[in-house]
Scaffold this motif. Structure first.
Motif, PDB file in Angstrom:
ATOM      1  N   THR A 316       0.863  -1.278  -0.103  1.00 10.15           N
ATOM      2  CA  THR A 316       0.101   0.031   0.139  1.00 10.15           C
ATOM      3  C   THR A 316       0.695   1.459  -0.046  1.00 10.15           C
ATOM      4  N   ALA A 317       2.280   1.288   0.034  1.00 12.78           N
ATOM      5  CA  ALA A 317       2.956   2.252   0.085  1.00 12.78           C
ATOM      6  C   ALA A 317       2.355   3.184  -1.035  1.00 12.78           C
ATOM      7  N   SER A 318       2.394   3.215  -2.447  1.00 11.70           N
ATOM      8  CA  SER A 318       2.048   4.035  -3.265  1.00 11.70           C
ATOM      9  C   SER A 318       0.729   4.547  -2.880  1.00 11.70           C
ATOM     10  N   VAL A 319      -0.303   3.997  -2.359  1.00 13.21           N
ATOM     11  CA  VAL A 319      -1.534   4.638  -1.858  1.00 13.21           C
ATOM     12  C   VAL A 319      -1.290   5.706  -0.880  1.00 13.21           C
ATOM     13  N   ALA A 320      -0.525   5.467  -0.113  1.00 10.49           N
ATOM     14  CA  ALA A 320      -0.135   6.476   0.931  1.00 10.49           C
ATOM     15  C   ALA A 320       0.854   7.687   0.477  1.00 10.49           C
ATOM     16  N   LEU A 321       1.410   7.313  -0.464  1.00  8.90           N
ATOM     17  CA  LEU A 321       2.223   8.496  -1.253  1.00  8.90           C
ATOM     18  C   LEU A 321       1.300   9.380  -1.701  1.00  8.90           C
ATOM     19  N   ASN A 322       0.080   8.782  -2.481  1.00  8.57           N
ATOM     20  CA  ASN A 322      -0.766   9.613  -3.250  1.00  8.57           C
ATOM     21  C   ASN A 322      -1.648  10.483  -2.362  1.00  8.57           C
ATOM     22  N   ALA A 323      -1.965   9.845  -1.311  1.00 10.31           N
ATOM     23  CA  ALA A 323      -2.959  10.310  -0.470  1.00 10.31           C
ATOM     24  C   ALA A 323      -2.343  11.415   0.406  1.00 10.31           C
ATOM     25  N   ALA A 324      -0.824  11.227   0.734  1.00 11.52           N
ATOM     26  CA  ALA A 324      -0.322  12.304   1.449  1.00 11.52           C
ATOM     27  C   ALA A 324      -0.076  13.591   0.433  1.00 11.52           C
ATOM     28  N   ASN A 325       0.023  13.128  -0.795  1.00 14.03           N
ATOM     29  CA  ASN A 325       0.318  14.278  -1.842  1.00 14.03           C
ATOM     30  C   ASN A 325      -1.126  14.977  -1.849  1.00 14.03           C
ATOM     31  N   GLU A 326      -1.982  14.364  -2.165  1.00 18.96           N
ATOM     32  CA  GLU A 326      -3.416  14.937  -2.336  1.00 18.96           C
ATOM     33  C   GLU A 326      -3.515  15.963  -0.827  1.00 18.96           C
ATOM     34  N   VAL A 327      -3.451  15.509  -0.016  1.00 15.09           N
ATOM     35  CA  VAL A 327      -3.653  16.493   1.322  1.00 15.09           C
ATOM     36  C   VAL A 327      -2.793  17.677   1.485  1.00 15.09           C
ATOM     37  N   ALA A 328      -1.348  17.284   0.936  1.00 16.57           N
ATOM     38  CA  ALA A 328      -0.323  18.269   1.050  1.00 16.57           C
ATOM     39  C   ALA A 328      -0.693  19.230   0.110  1.00 16.57           C
ATOM     40  N   VAL A 329      -0.961  19.015  -1.224  1.00 15.75           N
ATOM     41  CA  VAL A 329      -1.288  19.996  -2.095  1.00 15.75           C
ATOM     42  C   VAL A 329      -2.381  20.895  -2.052  1.00 15.75           C
ATOM     43  N   GLU A 330      -3.605  20.100  -1.243  1.00  9.29           N
ATOM     44  CA  GLU A 330      -4.645  20.979  -0.791  1.00  9.29           C
ATOM     45  C   GLU A 330      -4.153  22.039   0.170  1.00  9.29           C
ATOM     46  N   ALA A 331      -3.488  21.605   1.237  1.00 10.51           N
ATOM     47  CA  ALA A 331      -2.915  22.374   2.201  1.00 10.51           C
ATOM     48  C   ALA A 331      -2.226  23.716   1.648  1.00 10.51           C
ATOM     49  N   PHE A 332      -1.126  23.359   0.432  1.00 14.23           N
ATOM     50  CA  PHE A 332      -0.468  24.316  -0.231  1.00 14.23           C
ATOM     51  C   PHE A 332      -1.389  25.383  -0.624  1.00 14.23           C
ATOM     52  N   LEU A 333      -2.510  24.854  -1.667  1.00 20.03           N
ATOM     53  CA  LEU A 333      -3.353  25.753  -1.907  1.00 20.03           C
ATOM     54  C   LEU A 333      -4.198  26.513  -1.252  1.00 20.03           C
ATOM     55  N   GLN A 334      -4.403  26.055   0.123  1.00 24.65           N
ATOM     56  CA  GLN A 334      -5.126  26.886   1.143  1.00 24.65           C
ATOM     57  C   GLN A 334      -4.082  27.665   1.854  1.00 24.65           C
ATOM     58  N   ARG A 335      -2.938  27.825   1.437  1.00 28.77           N
ATOM     59  CA  ARG A 335      -1.798  28.597   1.917  1.00 28.77           C
ATOM     60  C   ARG A 335      -1.377  28.219   3.429  1.00 28.77           C
ATOM     61  N   LYS A 336      -1.746  26.734   3.960  1.00 29.34           N
ATOM     62  CA  LYS A 336      -1.396  26.351   5.025  1.00 29.34           C
ATOM     63  C   LYS A 336       0.094  25.964   5.218  1.00 29.34           C
ATOM     64  N   ILE A 337       0.605  25.466   4.116  1.00 29.02           N
ATOM     65  CA  ILE A 337       1.845  25.131   4.157  1.00 29.02           C
ATOM     66  C   ILE A 337       2.585  25.512   2.916  1.00 29.02           C
ATOM     67  N   PRO A 338       4.048  26.185   2.965  1.00 27.91           N
ATOM     68  CA  PRO A 338       4.689  26.415   1.764  1.00 27.91           C
ATOM     69  C   PRO A 338       4.832  25.395   0.829  1.00 27.91           C
ATOM     70  N   PHE A 339       5.531  25.807  -0.332  1.00 28.29           N
ATOM     71  CA  PHE A 339       5.462  24.990  -1.454  1.00 28.29           C
ATOM     72  C   PHE A 339       6.334  23.673  -0.988  1.00 28.29           C
ATOM     73  N   LEU A 340       7.725  24.058  -0.557  1.00 27.30           N
ATOM     74  CA  LEU A 340       8.498  22.709  -0.298  1.00 27.30           C
ATOM     75  C   LEU A 340       8.219  22.106   0.721  1.00 27.30           C
ATOM     76  N   GLN A 341       7.336  22.247   1.522  1.00 28.90           N
ATOM     77  CA  GLN A 341       6.569  21.279   2.563  1.00 28.90           C
ATOM     78  C   GLN A 341       5.774  20.270   1.982  1.00 28.90           C
ATOM     79  N   ILE A 342       5.313  20.482   0.760  1.00 29.90           N
ATOM     80  CA  ILE A 342       4.420  19.190   0.038  1.00 29.90           C
ATOM     81  C   ILE A 342       5.459  18.080   0.035  1.00 29.90           C
ATOM     82  N   ALA A 343       6.638  18.079  -0.446  1.00 24.33           N
ATOM     83  CA  ALA A 343       7.415  17.169  -0.415  1.00 24.33           C
ATOM     84  C   ALA A 343       7.822  16.337   0.969  1.00 24.33           C
ATOM     85  N   ARG A 344       8.018  17.386   1.989  1.00 30.21           N
ATOM     86  CA  ARG A 344       8.431  16.795   3.187  1.00 30.21           C
ATOM     87  C   ARG A 344       7.187  16.213   3.959  1.00 30.21           C
ATOM     88  N   VAL A 345       5.917  16.624   3.533  1.00 27.83           N
ATOM     89  CA  VAL A 345       4.651  15.836   4.120  1.00 27.83           C
ATOM     90  C   VAL A 345       4.728  14.421   3.541  1.00 27.83           C
TER      91      VAL A 345
END
Ligand code: NAP
Length: 383
Positions: A316-345
């Protein structure tokens, strides 16, 4: 007439699919249109124009106020989406919604032997194992709409898999191809949403800027073409004229070229094996800019390597990668996290992930939810 269910009709791919269908009204009939409910005026216009039998609104509260022609039925939620995808009159389901939302509908439509014109890459990234075992064991078919996979699909026709050495996925490189990591730390959502070549929905546009889009495509190619990840390579090609290449063991490379316009792969998936008019202006090669290629920089764009890493981890690792990315991108678009933190999440979720086996759709959906929760907790801490 070929009946079509179009999921994600109000999005970038959805709208272009309707443009192609409009050119072939004698051949295609829109059976169902589906969207989340974020652009109800547009959905209303589409309903008036194409008079589908079913309209699905993902978020029930958004469906109020839609006016339906006589004979059109309104459905909501995932159940409604599944009903639209499995409608007996729909021969082709265009999966153009964003995220893993449509996975169950694609799964059920395949079980009923339908053709899926697949734009939604998250379906294979998260559910690749389950979806491909259905395709291999059943009568349903999957025709890629993602331009790179459509290119590979076309180049592979008539060739034995034993003759293939590598698959080369091309990437435009996105708007930050030449920025340093320091410069990228100040990137705003407006900057990330200004893609130099493609006009796409917000999620995939941010994924293109981080190169996660290419990582997701590596995973998609792995499942679609049964290719070991070590034989799938990425090449930055900013002009987006070559959509991908297949390298054969004799040294030959076959490329598919064309204007960077999604109507080409959409028309291909709808008409396959026939080629249909797509409405695009022919490409004049004498006016093309010089075609250039370079290797991706995994230091500045670490998400690409993380996608390979998730394939190495399996389960299920790719499932986790994809889900974490979906959440992080949404948070970036809502200005909750900076761009570079998408990768960190994404990295932190993946590093802590204990990958379990995938025995069915339930395992995928459970893992998706779990990884979303982990990513949201992490973002709260980072905020
Ligand atoms: N755009 C491209 O050029 C391109 C190229 C290759 C692959 N893809 C892939 O194709 C998919 C769609 O991309 P896009 O750029 O067209 O996205 P988009 O413009 O954001 O459109 C997304 C569509 O999905 C619908 N949707 C979103 N969440 C939903 C939900 N929970 N339930 C039901 N419907 C939902 C939206 O409805 P509302 O409008 O009501 O919100 C909209 O119709 C993505 O997986 C992307 O990676 C896109």
């Amino acid at each position: 007439m070929t009946g079509i269910t179009l999921l994600g009709s109000t999005g970038s791919v959805g709208r272009q699919t309707l443009e192609v269908i409009d050119l072939h009204r004698d051949r295609f009939q829109v059976v169902a249109l589906g969207a989340w409910g974020g652009h109800m005026d547009l959905l209303q216009e589409q309903v008036n124009r194409f008079q589908p039998l079913l309209v699905v609104v993902g978020e029930p509260s958004k469906a109020k106020g839609i006016s339906l022609p006589p004979g059109t039925q309104l459905l909501t939620g995932i159940e409604g989406t599944v009903e639209a995808a499995t409608h007996p009159k729909a021969k082709v389901v265009v999966a153009a919604m964003v995220g893993v939302y449509g996975l169950t509908a694609v799964y059920e439509a395949l079980r009923m032997g339908k053709r899926i014109a697949l734009a939604n890459k998250e379906t294979l990234v998260a559910g690749g194992q389950v979806i491909m075992s259905l395709v291999k064991g059943g009568s349903g078919e999957l025709i890629p709409v993602d331009s790179e996979h459509s290119a590979l699909f076309q180049c592979l026709i008539g060739h034995s898999r034993e003759d293939v050495k590598r698959l080369w996925l091309t990437a435009s490189g996105g708007p930050f191809l030449d920025l340093s990591s320091e410069e990228m730390s100040g990137v705003t959502p407006e900057m990330a949403l200004a893609h130099p070549v493609w006009h796409m929905g917000p999620k995939i546009t941010v994924d293109s800027a981080t190169l996660m889009n290419k990582g997701l495509e590596v995973i998609e190619a792995h499942w679609l073409f049964s290719m070991d990840p070590s034989h799938i390579k990425v090449l930055i090609h900013p002009q987006s004229i070559i959509h991908s290449l297949v390298e054969f063991k004799d040294g030959a490379l076959l490329a598919q070229m064309g204007p960077p316009d999604m109507r080409v792969p959409i028309a291909y998936a709808l008409g396959f094996p026939e080629r249909l008019k797509s409405g695009v202006k022919p490409l004049d090669l004498t006016r093309c800019p010089p075609l250039t290629f370079q290797a991706p920089d995994s230091k500045r764009f670490p998400l690409l390597d993380l996608a390979y890493e998730s394939l190495r981890m399996g389960g299920t690792a790719s499932v986790a990668l994809n889900a974490a990315n979906e959440v992080a991108v949404e948070a970036f678009l809502q200005r909750k996290i900076p761009f570079l933190q998408i990768a960190r999440v994404v990295e932190e979720v993946l590093r802590g992930w204990r990958s379990g086996p995938v025995n069915g759709l339930d395992d995928v959906l459970k893992a998706h939810k779990k990884a979303q929760t982990l990513a949201r907790e992490l973002i709260k801490r980072l905020c």
